[in-house]
Design a protein around this motif. Structure first.
Motif, PDB file in Angstrom:
ATOM      1  N   TYR A 231      40.330  53.000 -20.974  1.00  0.00           N
ATOM      2  CA  TYR A 231      39.509  51.965 -21.585  1.00  0.00           C
ATOM      3  C   TYR A 231      38.379  52.615 -22.376  1.00  0.00           C
ATOM      4  CZ  TYR A 231      41.650  48.258 -18.816  1.00  0.00           C
ATOM      5  OH  TYR A 231      42.542  47.365 -18.271  1.00  0.00           O
TER       6      TYR A 231
ATOM      7  N   GLY B 161      32.067  45.243 -23.939  1.00  0.00           N
ATOM      8  CA  GLY B 161      32.857  45.271 -22.717  1.00  0.00           C
ATOM      9  C   GLY B 161      33.907  46.356 -22.745  1.00  0.00           C
ATOM     10  N   LEU B 162      34.720  46.380 -21.726  1.00  0.00           N
ATOM     11  CA  LEU B 162      35.799  47.355 -21.657  1.00  0.00           C
ATOM     12  C   LEU B 162      36.957  46.905 -22.549  1.00  0.00           C
ATOM     13  CD1 LEU B 162      34.181  47.933 -18.958  1.00  0.00           C
ATOM     14  CD2 LEU B 162      36.350  48.775 -18.077  1.00  0.00           C
TER      15      LEU B 162
ATOM     16  N   LEU C 185      36.743  55.428 -20.125  1.00  0.00           N
ATOM     17  CA  LEU C 185      36.987  55.288 -18.705  1.00  0.00           C
ATOM     18  C   LEU C 185      38.471  55.366 -18.405  1.00  0.00           C
ATOM     19  CD1 LEU C 185      34.513  52.351 -18.194  1.00  0.00           C
ATOM     20  CD2 LEU C 185      34.355  54.520 -16.975  1.00  0.00           C
TER      21      LEU C 185
ATOM     22  N   LEU D 158      42.560  48.189 -10.279  1.00  0.00           N
ATOM     23  CA  LEU D 158      42.159  49.427 -10.932  1.00  0.00           C
ATOM     24  C   LEU D 158      41.026  50.122 -10.202  1.00  0.00           C
ATOM     25  CD1 LEU D 158      42.166  48.280 -14.668  1.00  0.00           C
ATOM     26  CD2 LEU D 158      44.034  49.226 -13.320  1.00  0.00           C
TER      27      LEU D 158
ATOM     28  N   PHE E 123      38.368  53.147 -10.972  1.00  0.00           N
ATOM     29  CA  PHE E 123      37.860  53.870 -12.128  1.00  0.00           C
ATOM     30  C   PHE E 123      37.221  55.198 -11.764  1.00  0.00           C
ATOM     31  CE2 PHE E 123      38.187  51.114 -15.803  1.00  0.00           C
ATOM     32  CZ  PHE E 123      38.450  49.874 -15.249  1.00  0.00           C
ATOM     33  N   GLY E 124      37.289  56.115 -12.725  1.00  0.00           N
ATOM     34  CA  GLY E 124      36.486  57.319 -12.671  1.00  0.00           C
ATOM     35  C   GLY E 124      35.109  57.041 -13.238  1.00  0.00           C
ATOM     36  N   GLU E 125      34.288  58.088 -13.326  1.00  0.00           N
ATOM     37  CA  GLU E 125      32.922  57.932 -13.815  1.00  0.00           C
ATOM     38  C   GLU E 125      32.843  57.935 -15.337  1.00  0.00           C
ATOM     39  OE1 GLU E 125      30.995  57.663  -9.998  1.00  0.00           O
ATOM     40  OE2 GLU E 125      30.645  56.961 -12.031  1.00  0.00           O
TER      41      GLU E 125
ATOM     42  N   MET F 192      40.035  39.810 -10.544  1.00  0.00           N
ATOM     43  CA  MET F 192      39.198  40.828  -9.935  1.00  0.00           C
ATOM     44  C   MET F 192      37.758  40.714 -10.406  1.00  0.00           C
ATOM     45  SD  MET F 192      42.071  43.626 -10.720  1.00  0.00           S
ATOM     46  CE  MET F 192      42.687  42.481 -11.951  1.00  0.00           C
TER      47      MET F 192
ATOM     48  N   TYR G 112      34.417  43.394 -10.740  1.00  0.00           N
ATOM     49  CA  TYR G 112      33.941  44.766 -10.669  1.00  0.00           C
ATOM     50  C   TYR G 112      32.423  44.767 -10.811  1.00  0.00           C
ATOM     51  CZ  TYR G 112      38.696  46.527 -11.271  1.00  0.00           C
ATOM     52  OH  TYR G 112      40.018  46.814 -11.087  1.00  0.00           O
TER      53      TYR G 112
ATOM     54  N   GLN H  44      29.332  47.372 -12.033  1.00  0.00           N
ATOM     55  CA  GLN H  44      29.095  48.612 -12.760  1.00  0.00           C
ATOM     56  C   GLN H  44      27.599  48.876 -12.839  1.00  0.00           C
ATOM     57  OE1 GLN H  44      30.455  48.790 -16.877  1.00  0.00           O
ATOM     58  NE2 GLN H  44      30.679  51.008 -16.746  1.00  0.00           N
TER      59      GLN H  44
ATOM     60  N   LYS I 100      27.705  54.496 -14.906  1.00  0.00           N
ATOM     61  CA  LYS I 100      28.732  54.764 -13.904  1.00  0.00           C
ATOM     62  C   LYS I 100      30.010  54.021 -14.249  1.00  0.00           C
ATOM     63  CE  LYS I 100      26.233  57.121 -10.868  1.00  0.00           C
ATOM     64  NZ  LYS I 100      26.580  58.518 -10.470  1.00  0.00           N
ATOM     65  N   GLY I 101      31.126  54.401 -13.629  1.00  0.00           N
ATOM     66  CA  GLY I 101      32.355  53.655 -13.801  1.00  0.00           C
ATOM     67  C   GLY I 101      32.338  52.377 -12.980  1.00  0.00           C
ATOM     68  N   PRO I 102      33.090  51.366 -13.394  1.00  0.00           N
ATOM     69  CA  PRO I 102      33.153  50.112 -12.620  1.00  0.00           C
ATOM     70  C   PRO I 102      33.763  50.343 -11.237  1.00  0.00           C
ATOM     71  CG  PRO I 102      34.036  49.825 -14.844  1.00  0.00           C
ATOM     72  CD  PRO I 102      33.873  51.282 -14.628  1.00  0.00           C
TER      73      PRO I 102
ATOM     74  N   LEU J 136      35.530  48.350  -7.954  1.00  0.00           N
ATOM     75  CA  LEU J 136      36.204  47.116  -7.573  1.00  0.00           C
ATOM     76  C   LEU J 136      35.499  46.460  -6.387  1.00  0.00           C
ATOM     77  CD1 LEU J 136      38.669  45.251  -7.946  1.00  0.00           C
ATOM     78  CD2 LEU J 136      39.886  46.702  -6.319  1.00  0.00           C
TER      79      LEU J 136
ATOM     80  N   TYR K   4      39.424  41.378  -5.117  1.00  0.00           N
ATOM     81  CA  TYR K   4      40.755  41.327  -5.732  1.00  0.00           C
ATOM     82  C   TYR K   4      41.473  40.140  -5.120  1.00  0.00           C
ATOM     83  CZ  TYR K   4      45.538  42.957  -6.823  1.00  0.00           C
ATOM     84  OH  TYR K   4      46.829  43.068  -7.274  1.00  0.00           O
TER      85      TYR K   4
ATOM     86  N   LEU L  28      31.615  42.520 -13.913  1.00  0.00           N
ATOM     87  CA  LEU L  28      32.703  42.267 -14.857  1.00  0.00           C
ATOM     88  C   LEU L  28      33.828  41.525 -14.154  1.00  0.00           C
ATOM     89  CD1 LEU L  28      32.339  45.889 -15.568  1.00  0.00           C
ATOM     90  CD2 LEU L  28      32.573  44.535 -17.598  1.00  0.00           C
TER      91      LEU L  28
ATOM     92  N   ILE M  89      42.655  42.731 -18.516  1.00  0.00           N
ATOM     93  CA  ILE M  89      41.675  42.312 -19.522  1.00  0.00           C
ATOM     94  C   ILE M  89      40.350  42.016 -18.823  1.00  0.00           C
ATOM     95  CG2 ILE M  89      41.156  40.649 -21.339  1.00  0.00           C
ATOM     96  CD1 ILE M  89      43.585  42.408 -21.890  1.00  0.00           C
ATOM     97  N   PHE M  90      39.275  42.520 -19.414  1.00  0.00           N
ATOM     98  CA  PHE M  90      37.948  42.365 -18.828  1.00  0.00           C
ATOM     99  C   PHE M  90      37.097  41.385 -19.624  1.00  0.00           C
ATOM    100  CE2 PHE M  90      37.453  45.631 -15.538  1.00  0.00           C
ATOM    101  CZ  PHE M  90      38.617  46.352 -15.726  1.00  0.00           C
ATOM    102  N   GLY M  91      36.222  40.697 -18.905  1.00  0.00           N
ATOM    103  CA  GLY M  91      35.159  39.953 -19.553  1.00  0.00           C
ATOM    104  C   GLY M  91      34.094  40.913 -20.051  1.00  0.00           C
ATOM    105  N   ALA M  92      33.144  40.386 -20.802  1.00  0.00           N
ATOM    106  CA  ALA M  92      32.102  41.228 -21.403  1.00  0.00           C
ATOM    107  C   ALA M  92      31.127  41.771 -20.362  1.00  0.00           C
ATOM    108  CB  ALA M  92      31.347  40.446 -22.465  1.00  0.00           C
TER     109      ALA M  92
END
Lengths: 112, 112
Positions: free
Chosen positions: A35, A42-43, A90, A101, A103-105, B34, B36, B38, B42-44, B46, B49, B88, B101-104
């Motif tokens: 991403y 956003g992502l 990401l 999912l 995620f990494g950093e 899901m 997330y 963030q 940093k990464g998101p 989870l 779910y 997110l 697909i992610f929201g903003a």
């Protein structure tokens, strides 16, 4: 258990250069997702790999490409870098096709 | 119309308040939902779910899915300053495969 690892953490390039970002998924996860998260946005989905194959691709130009290796690690290549490619990239991994999912950093790419 | 709509905020609440975060979506094929969290740079991570309509509770967090209205919510009870982050929503499954697909994202600030 080790999480998703990404390298490098930061990368600075100039316009027209190429960038390569790397990702190691959680052990046992076969799916890898990439991403792009630009500042204030956003992502945005880039690529999805599963079992070494590209399964889906987001709305990005062909200069964004990648691959997944037999050990399920992955790399993302961005050719002919443009200023607007500056973003946090990401990587996420997932157990077999659950959509869940991890995620990494991220790798922060700056294009000057 | 975006596939997933989420108010970017920011949302500011006092410590101890109940927080309600929401997303709407247009693709009725989505099956997995899901949330997330963030933190900055940093990464998101989870948080929740869920599959199918209904509620799911985990500690101070409750996720709610209403497929008939294409509406999902995350409630945070007894909010803490450490909950300050971007939240997110994300969804996947259906005809698009597991392209998530992610929201903003909604920026939340919890004031001590």
């Amino acid at each position: 258990e080790a999480g998703v690892t990404q390298s490098p953490t930061h990368l600075i390039k100039t316009r027209g250069q190429q960038a390569t970002l790397r990702c190691s998924p959680i052990s046992g996860h076969t799916s890898v997702y990439w991403y792009q998260q630009a500042l204030g946005l956003g992502l945005q989905f880039l690529l999805w790999y599963d079992e070494g194959e590209e399964r889906n691709r987001g709305n990005f130009p062909p200069r964004f490409s990648g691959r997944q290796f037999p050990n399920y690690s992955s790399e993302l290549n961005v050719n002919a870098l443009e200023l607007e490619d500056s973003a946090l990239y990401l990587c996420a991994s997932s157990p077999v096709a659950t959509g869940e999912l991890f995620f990494g950093e991220g790798s922060r790419l700056t294009v000057l | 119309q975006k596939e997933v709509e989420q108010d970017p905020g920011p949302l500011s609440v006092p410590e101890g308040a109940i927080v309600s975060l929401n997303c709407t979506y247009s693709n009725s094929a989505f099956q997995y939902f899901m949330w997330y969290r963030q933190y900055s740079r940093k990464g998101p991570e989870l948080l929740m779910y869920t599959y199918s309509s209904g509620n799911k509770e985990d500690g101070r967090f409750t996720a709610q899915v209403d497929k008939s209205s294409k509406y999902i919510s995350l409630f945070i009870r007894d909010s803490q300053p450490s909950d300050s982050a971007t939240y997110l929503c994300a969804m996947t499954g259906g005809t698009g495969g597991f392209k998530t697909i992610f929201g903003a994202g909604t920026r939340l600030f919890v004031k001590a």
